[in-house]
Motif scaffolding. Structure first.
Motif, PDB file in Angstrom:
ATOM      1  N   UNK A   1      52.879  43.131  44.445  1.00 30.48           N
ATOM      2  CA  UNK A   1      53.058  43.389  43.010  1.00 30.48           C
ATOM      3  C   UNK A   1      51.958  42.720  42.198  1.00 30.48           C
ATOM      4  N   UNK A   2      51.636  41.474  42.559  1.00 31.96           N
ATOM      5  CA  UNK A   2      50.574  40.758  41.852  1.00 31.96           C
ATOM      6  C   UNK A   2      49.241  41.484  42.000  1.00 31.96           C
ATOM      7  N   UNK A   3      48.955  41.984  43.195  1.00 32.50           N
ATOM      8  CA  UNK A   3      47.714  42.728  43.438  1.00 32.50           C
ATOM      9  C   UNK A   3      47.653  43.982  42.575  1.00 32.50           C
ATOM     10  N   UNK A   4      48.746  44.706  42.515  1.00 32.70           N
ATOM     11  CA  UNK A   4      48.784  45.946  41.719  1.00 32.70           C
ATOM     12  C   UNK A   4      48.584  45.647  40.232  1.00 32.70           C
ATOM     13  N   UNK A   5      49.277  44.636  39.731  1.00 32.84           N
ATOM     14  CA  UNK A   5      49.210  44.341  38.297  1.00 32.84           C
ATOM     15  C   UNK A   5      47.854  43.781  37.888  1.00 32.84           C
ATOM     16  N   UNK A   6      47.289  42.874  38.688  1.00 34.45           N
ATOM     17  CA  UNK A   6      46.018  42.276  38.289  1.00 34.45           C
ATOM     18  C   UNK A   6      44.878  43.280  38.411  1.00 34.45           C
ATOM     19  N   UNK A   7      44.978  44.202  39.362  1.00 32.78           N
ATOM     20  CA  UNK A   7      43.962  45.257  39.466  1.00 32.78           C
ATOM     21  C   UNK A   7      43.982  46.133  38.222  1.00 32.78           C
ATOM     22  N   UNK A   8      45.191  46.505  37.783  1.00 26.68           N
ATOM     23  CA  UNK A   8      45.319  47.323  36.573  1.00 26.68           C
ATOM     24  C   UNK A   8      44.847  46.562  35.346  1.00 26.68           C
ATOM     25  N   UNK A   9      45.197  45.283  35.257  1.00 22.43           N
ATOM     26  CA  UNK A   9      44.802  44.471  34.099  1.00 22.43           C
ATOM     27  C   UNK A   9      43.282  44.339  34.025  1.00 22.43           C
ATOM     28  N   UNK A  10      42.635  44.078  35.156  1.00 24.18           N
ATOM     29  CA  UNK A  10      41.172  43.962  35.170  1.00 24.18           C
ATOM     30  C   UNK A  10      40.511  45.257  34.714  1.00 24.18           C
ATOM     31  N   UNK A  11      41.115  46.388  35.088  1.00 21.26           N
ATOM     32  CA  UNK A  11      40.579  47.675  34.652  1.00 21.26           C
ATOM     33  C   UNK A  11      40.634  47.840  33.148  1.00 21.26           C
ATOM     34  N   UNK A  12      41.720  47.381  32.540  1.00 22.06           N
ATOM     35  CA  UNK A  12      41.843  47.458  31.075  1.00 22.06           C
ATOM     36  C   UNK A  12      40.794  46.576  30.419  1.00 22.06           C
ATOM     37  N   UNK A  13      40.664  45.330  30.875  1.00 19.75           N
ATOM     38  CA  UNK A  13      39.708  44.406  30.265  1.00 19.75           C
ATOM     39  C   UNK A  13      38.271  44.910  30.421  1.00 19.75           C
ATOM     40  N   UNK A  14      37.969  45.493  31.567  1.00 16.79           N
ATOM     41  CA  UNK A  14      36.613  45.990  31.810  1.00 16.79           C
ATOM     42  C   UNK A  14      36.279  47.155  30.887  1.00 16.79           C
ATOM     43  N   UNK A  15      37.301  47.932  30.494  1.00 13.91           N
ATOM     44  CA  UNK A  15      37.063  49.129  29.684  1.00 13.91           C
ATOM     45  C   UNK A  15      36.950  48.835  28.195  1.00 13.91           C
ATOM     46  N   UNK A  16      37.470  47.675  27.762  1.00 15.19           N
ATOM     47  CA  UNK A  16      37.533  47.395  26.332  1.00 15.19           C
ATOM     48  C   UNK A  16      36.395  46.499  25.881  1.00 15.19           C
ATOM     49  N   UNK A  17      35.723  46.917  24.815  1.00 10.93           N
ATOM     50  CA  UNK A  17      34.693  46.072  24.221  1.00 10.93           C
ATOM     51  C   UNK A  17      35.355  44.820  23.646  1.00 10.93           C
ATOM     52  N   UNK A  18      34.726  43.681  23.839  1.00 14.85           N
ATOM     53  CA  UNK A  18      35.274  42.451  23.291  1.00 14.85           C
ATOM     54  C   UNK A  18      36.284  41.766  24.180  1.00 14.85           C
ATOM     55  N   UNK A  19      36.528  42.290  25.390  1.00 15.75           N
ATOM     56  CA  UNK A  19      37.507  41.669  26.297  1.00 15.75           C
ATOM     57  C   UNK A  19      36.815  41.023  27.495  1.00 15.75           C
ATOM     58  N   UNK A  20      35.562  40.609  27.318  1.00 13.99           N
ATOM     59  CA  UNK A  20      34.813  40.018  28.428  1.00 13.99           C
ATOM     60  C   UNK A  20      35.467  38.738  28.933  1.00 13.99           C
ATOM     61  N   UNK A  21      35.918  37.894  28.026  1.00 11.32           N
ATOM     62  CA  UNK A  21      36.556  36.635  28.436  1.00 11.32           C
ATOM     63  C   UNK A  21      37.784  36.916  29.284  1.00 11.32           C
ATOM     64  N   UNK A  22      38.620  37.854  28.814  1.00 11.37           N
ATOM     65  CA  UNK A  22      39.827  38.200  29.568  1.00 11.37           C
ATOM     66  C   UNK A  22      39.483  38.818  30.917  1.00 11.37           C
ATOM     67  N   UNK A  23      38.394  39.611  30.947  1.00 11.91           N
ATOM     68  CA  UNK A  23      37.977  40.222  32.206  1.00 11.91           C
ATOM     69  C   UNK A  23      37.615  39.154  33.228  1.00 11.91           C
ATOM     70  N   UNK A  24      36.838  38.155  32.778  1.00 13.58           N
ATOM     71  CA  UNK A  24      36.476  37.073  33.681  1.00 13.58           C
ATOM     72  C   UNK A  24      37.697  36.310  34.176  1.00 13.58           C
ATOM     73  N   UNK A  25      38.622  36.046  33.268  1.00 15.70           N
ATOM     74  CA  UNK A  25      39.848  35.345  33.650  1.00 15.70           C
ATOM     75  C   UNK A  25      40.642  36.159  34.668  1.00 15.70           C
ATOM     76  N   UNK A  26      40.694  37.480  34.468  1.00 13.14           N
ATOM     77  CA  UNK A  26      41.463  38.329  35.391  1.00 13.14           C
ATOM     78  C   UNK A  26      40.838  38.347  36.789  1.00 13.14           C
ATOM     79  N   UNK A  27      39.516  38.271  36.866  1.00 11.00           N
ATOM     80  CA  UNK A  27      38.856  38.228  38.173  1.00 11.00           C
ATOM     81  C   UNK A  27      39.243  36.957  38.936  1.00 11.00           C
TER      82      UNK A  27
END
Length: 448
Positions: free
Chosen positions: A295-321
């Motif tokens: 479940x954690x793998x599925x959710x964090x993969x989806x979350x990283x995809x959202x952060x990568x797609x949104x401008x201004x979410x670089x910090x969150x993207x790094x945290x999600x990785x």
């Protein structure tokens, strides 16, 4: 500008200006005593009566009820939407000023507009990081909501306050408020929509990663199951185009069209905002030790995809990785964990990412130690990166405290007792524990 005074004041003022008696204003449809009660503020005219009085007094119903003409009201509505766009997609400081102007221009007869503007200003203060002022504003609004529930809803205010206290380091107050908000949401069966998503994000952020079961976490899981983490599309160009078109319509004095275009711009941004909140909730959930690995793998993969797609979410993207890398550590995939930590380092090289570079080094150190290798370089670099963060501005910094504690654990694994103790001390300092620290030897049991 809005007219000062009450509905009764306006009825009486217009009647006297037209040299009408109360009986003349009442006509065959009303009694002069009823007109007297309206003027004294003891009765509020129904919409039908208000239209009748406005017709006889030669004004609009809008002016009689709210003290502003239709054009003034629609301009105020437009002002609220432009301020909201500034808050969501522009400059929060400008948004705060715009909301403040609306508050100053409104009067008691426009209490709902005023409350909306004050709520917007409080959110703008929060977005600027002015948490003390934001908390004061939200607390005042909560008191007003208790006295006037017809003007303000308590639930969004409670969630906002929980979020602010959490950011300021007061976790106990944040948890209390989030739990109170959960009681309201459960009572009303709110598990979908903006309020539910904001509440889920506040609840999971205020929980310890070591918690395994609670009503709060059960609610978060339910919201994530119902809503999922949607694929997000960056609509910033569309939002800017609609915002520009709204400004052009307003300049051409087509206020109604300007409001409609501004509404379209706000709605275009709502999808991304909700996706971002869901992704944040999913990321925090994946970080929980109790979250099943699949479940954690599925959710964090989806979350990283959202952060990568949104401008201004670089910090969150790094945290999600980093979170994803830790999930891989739990799963025993050291190679993938190292790759994700390396990706986080690359992402943070051009952006300030708080603790993310240090966390990446800690993951790489763990990978090296689990493989039986040397982690001294990674540990030294992580230590230096954490030292550059300094002390938290507010009471505590949970992420920094967590990093220092982990660094201490890793120093313990390599037998560096002195550095382990120093790291645990730093963890306590970052958590806001500084009194009576001198001479205290910190053990691994205390650090946890």
């Amino acid at each position: 500008m809005p007219s000062q005074g009450t509905i009764g004041d306006r009825v009486r003022g217009l009647r006297l200006n037209r040299r009408m008696s109360q009986a003349q204003l009442a006509g065959p449809d009303l009694s002069d005593s009823y007109v007297s009660l309206i003027e004294s503020g003891k009765r509020t005219p129904t919409p039908v009566v208000a239209r009748l009085l406005a017709e006889r007094l030669g004004c609009t119903t809008e002016f009689l009820l709210h003290g502003i003409e239709p054009r003034q009201r629609i301009d105020t509505e437009l002002g609220l939407r432009i301020a909201e766009l500034e808050l969501q997609h522009g400059d929060p400081a400008v948004a705060a000023d715009r909301f403040t102007e609306i508050v100053k221009a409104a009067d008691e007869e426009n209490a709902m507009l005023t409350a909306h503007a004050r709520f917007g200003r409080a959110r703008a203060l929060e977005a600027q990081g002015r948490l003390g002022q934001a908390v004061e504003a939200f607390e005042r609004l909560r008191r007003e909501a208790a006295a006037h529930p017809e003007r303000l809803a308590d639930l969004p205010l409670t969630i906002a306050l929980s979020r602010c206290y959490q950011r300021a380091g007061d976790r106990l107050r944040a948890r209390d408020l989030a739990s109170h908000a959960l009681e309201q949401a459960e009572r009303l069966s709110i598990t979908e929509g903006e309020i539910a998503i904001d509440l889920a994000a506040a609840l999971v952020e205020s929980r310890s990663e070591r918690e395994s079961d609670s009503p709060e976490l059960a609610y978060v899981q339910r919201v994530l199951e119902v809503s999922g983490v949607p694929v997000s599309v960056d609509r910033s160009r569309e939002i800017k185009a609609l915002w520009h078109a709204s400004a052009a319509a307003a300049a051409g004095e087509d206020s109604a069209l300007a409001v409609r275009l501004a509404d379209d711009a706000i709605m275009a941004g709502r999808e991304a905002r909700l996706a971002l909140q869901l992704a944040k909730a999913a990321m925090h959930w994946a970080r929980m030790a109790a979250a099943p690995i699949d479940e954690a793998e599925r959710l964090i993969t989806a979350a990283s995809g959202v952060f990568a797609a949104l401008a201004g979410a670089t910090r969150e993207h790094g945290e999600s990785l980093i979170v994803h890398a830790r999930v891989q550590l739990r799963a025993g995939d050291l190679t993938r964990a190292g790759e994700l930590a390396g990706a986080a380092l690359e992402l943070s090289s051009d952006h300030y990412s708080g603790t993310t570079p240090a966390e990446a080094r800690l993951v790489l150190a763990t990978v090296a130690l689990d493989r039986g290798g040397d982690a001294s370089t990674e540990l030294s670099t992580a230590h230096q990166l954490l030292d550059t963060l300094g002390r938290p501005v507010f009471g505590s910094d949970r992420r920094a405290a967590r990093c220092w504690r982990e660094l201490g654990d890793l120093y313990g694994r390599v037998g560096s007792t002195a550095q382990q103790t120093a790291a645990y001390r730093k963890a306590l300092e970052a958590a806001g524990v500084r009194s009576a620290m001198a001479g205290v030897t910190v053990g691994a049991d205390v650090s946890r």
